[in-house]
Design a protein around this motif. Structure first.
Motif, PDB file in Angstrom:
ATOM      1  N   ALA A  47      76.045  65.680  31.424  1.00 48.41           N
ATOM      2  CA  ALA A  47      76.528  65.879  32.794  1.00 48.41           C
ATOM      3  C   ALA A  47      77.326  67.171  32.957  1.00 48.41           C
ATOM      4  N   VAL A  48      77.837  67.708  31.850  1.00 48.63           N
ATOM      5  CA  VAL A  48      78.672  68.922  31.918  1.00 48.63           C
ATOM      6  C   VAL A  48      78.168  70.001  30.948  1.00 48.63           C
ATOM      7  N   LYS A  49      76.894  69.939  30.634  1.00 48.96           N
ATOM      8  CA  LYS A  49      76.284  70.886  29.682  1.00 48.96           C
ATOM      9  C   LYS A  49      76.483  72.338  30.134  1.00 48.96           C
ATOM     10  N   ASP A  50      76.414  72.570  31.451  1.00 42.77           N
ATOM     11  CA  ASP A  50      76.555  73.926  31.985  1.00 42.77           C
ATOM     12  C   ASP A  50      77.995  74.241  32.409  1.00 42.77           C
ATOM     13  N   LYS A  51      78.938  73.414  31.968  1.00 40.26           N
ATOM     14  CA  LYS A  51      80.356  73.590  32.313  1.00 40.26           C
ATOM     15  C   LYS A  51      81.202  73.541  31.039  1.00 40.26           C
ATOM     16  N   PRO A  52      81.290  74.677  30.321  1.00 41.57           N
ATOM     17  CA  PRO A  52      81.964  74.673  29.024  1.00 41.57           C
ATOM     18  C   PRO A  52      83.487  74.805  29.053  1.00 41.57           C
ATOM     19  N   TYR A  53      84.082  75.024  30.239  1.00 44.08           N
ATOM     20  CA  TYR A  53      85.516  75.314  30.307  1.00 44.08           C
ATOM     21  C   TYR A  53      86.301  74.164  30.932  1.00 44.08           C
ATOM     22  N   LEU A  54      87.439  73.833  30.310  1.00 47.53           N
ATOM     23  CA  LEU A  54      88.303  72.765  30.794  1.00 47.53           C
ATOM     24  C   LEU A  54      89.396  73.347  31.686  1.00 47.53           C
ATOM     25  N   VAL A  55      89.490  72.815  32.916  1.00 50.67           N
ATOM     26  CA  VAL A  55      90.507  73.240  33.879  1.00 50.67           C
ATOM     27  C   VAL A  55      91.485  72.086  34.076  1.00 50.67           C
TER      28      VAL A  55
ATOM     29  N   CYS B  65      97.939  66.631  27.800  1.00 53.79           N
ATOM     30  CA  CYS B  65      98.515  66.923  29.099  1.00 53.79           C
ATOM     31  C   CYS B  65      98.117  65.810  30.076  1.00 53.79           C
ATOM     32  N   PRO B  66      99.089  65.186  30.770  1.00 54.79           N
ATOM     33  CA  PRO B  66      98.776  64.032  31.602  1.00 54.79           C
ATOM     34  C   PRO B  66      98.162  64.344  32.967  1.00 54.79           C
ATOM     35  N   THR B  67      97.842  65.572  33.237  1.00 54.33           N
ATOM     36  CA  THR B  67      97.240  65.919  34.518  1.00 54.33           C
ATOM     37  C   THR B  67      95.716  65.754  34.429  1.00 54.33           C
ATOM     38  N   PRO B  68      95.051  65.453  35.545  1.00 52.67           N
ATOM     39  CA  PRO B  68      93.586  65.380  35.490  1.00 52.67           C
ATOM     40  C   PRO B  68      92.984  66.696  35.002  1.00 52.67           C
ATOM     41  N   GLN B  69      91.839  66.581  34.344  1.00 49.20           N
ATOM     42  CA  GLN B  69      91.150  67.734  33.778  1.00 49.20           C
ATOM     43  C   GLN B  69      89.659  67.610  34.059  1.00 49.20           C
ATOM     44  N   VAL B  70      89.042  68.741  34.398  1.00 53.04           N
ATOM     45  CA  VAL B  70      87.610  68.743  34.687  1.00 53.04           C
ATOM     46  C   VAL B  70      86.933  69.899  33.968  1.00 53.04           C
ATOM     47  N   CYS B  71      85.656  69.730  33.698  1.00 49.04           N
ATOM     48  CA  CYS B  71      84.843  70.791  33.107  1.00 49.04           C
ATOM     49  C   CYS B  71      84.313  71.670  34.235  1.00 49.04           C
ATOM     50  N   ARG B  72      84.320  72.972  34.008  1.00 54.11           N
ATOM     51  CA  ARG B  72      83.850  73.926  35.012  1.00 54.11           C
ATOM     52  C   ARG B  72      82.973  74.981  34.341  1.00 54.11           C
ATOM     53  N   ALA B  73      82.144  75.630  35.138  1.00 58.09           N
ATOM     54  CA  ALA B  73      81.262  76.683  34.626  1.00 58.09           C
ATOM     55  C   ALA B  73      82.053  77.920  34.230  1.00 58.09           C
ATOM     56  N   SER B  74      83.208  78.128  34.861  1.00 53.11           N
ATOM     57  CA  SER B  74      84.052  79.273  34.528  1.00 53.11           C
ATOM     58  C   SER B  74      85.496  78.924  34.846  1.00 53.11           C
ATOM     59  N   CYS B  75      86.405  79.703  34.280  1.00 55.55           N
ATOM     60  CA  CYS B  75      87.824  79.528  34.586  1.00 55.55           C
ATOM     61  C   CYS B  75      88.125  80.182  35.932  1.00 55.55           C
TER      62      CYS B  75
ATOM     63  N   TRP C 142      82.886  63.469  39.651  1.00 55.70           N
ATOM     64  CA  TRP C 142      82.398  62.103  39.743  1.00 55.70           C
ATOM     65  C   TRP C 142      82.985  61.325  40.921  1.00 55.70           C
ATOM     66  N   ILE C 143      83.824  61.952  41.740  1.00 51.68           N
ATOM     67  CA  ILE C 143      84.368  61.227  42.889  1.00 51.68           C
ATOM     68  C   ILE C 143      83.364  61.206  44.034  1.00 51.68           C
TER      69      ILE C 143
END
Length: 176
Positions: free
Chosen positions: A19-27, A46-56, A88-89
């Motif tokens: 699902a995140v193959k093309d999103k290598p960066y964690l924001v 870190c207790p904040t939500p984190q998502v994978c993104r294609a770029s920073c 996923w929301i």
């Protein structure tokens, strides 16, 4: 593995899981929460939500800009695309989202309240703010369409260079 591999809040490994193959960066949604935890962030994460993104993120942004555009009836898809939300929301923010709906996405931790220009370090987006800050004690802001927007956490705390420095310092310790 979460300490070694960039893993989002859903448990997906950025750049690896399908699902995140093309999103290598964690924001991180709110890097300031990492700073407030101190060294404990290295142990428990870190207790904040984190998502994978294609770029920073390559710029500054705060959700108040999007809310202002909703109120001015000038919200575009480009404005929505600036938002960093959990993939996923459902529903996702749209150009027809109301001011209160945008606020709810932030209040419910479904979308990031702000982000800053970041640099990828071990596939994690870490603020690259220190090249541009002159006064660390001053509130951070950016200008869009002639309006200044102060960067704030979802709790309303204004971000300063000092706070961002603390957050990045702990991340640097963790990743070194």
């Amino acid at each position: 593995y979460k300490l070694i591999l960039p893993t989002d809040s859903k448990g997906q490994i950025c750049g690896y899981d399908s699902a995140v193959k093309d999103k290598p960066y964690l924001v991180y949604f709110d890097i300031l929460t990492c700073a407030q935890m101190g060294a404990a962030a290295a142990v428990s994460g870190c207790p904040t939500p984190q998502v994978c993104r294609a770029s920073c993120p390559s710029t500054y942004w705060v959700y108040l800009e999007t809310k202002a555009k909703v109120l001015a009836s000038s919200l575009t898809q480009s404005d929505i695309d600036k938002m960093v939300c959990k993939d996923w929301i459902s529903p996702q923010p749209t150009t027809s989202s109301s001011d209160s709906q945008i606020q709810a996405f932030i209040d419910d931790d479904e979308c990031a309240p702000y982000y800053v220009e970041s640099t990828p370090i071990i596939n994690r987006c870490v603020p690259s703010i220190f090249d541009t800050i002159v006064d660390y004690g001053q509130d951070l802001y950016y200008t869009a369409s002639g309006t200044n927007y102060t960067l704030e956490t979802s709790g309303g705390t204004s971000l300063t260079g000092t706070l961002m420095s603390s957050g990045s310092q702990y991340l640097a310790y963790f990743y070194s």
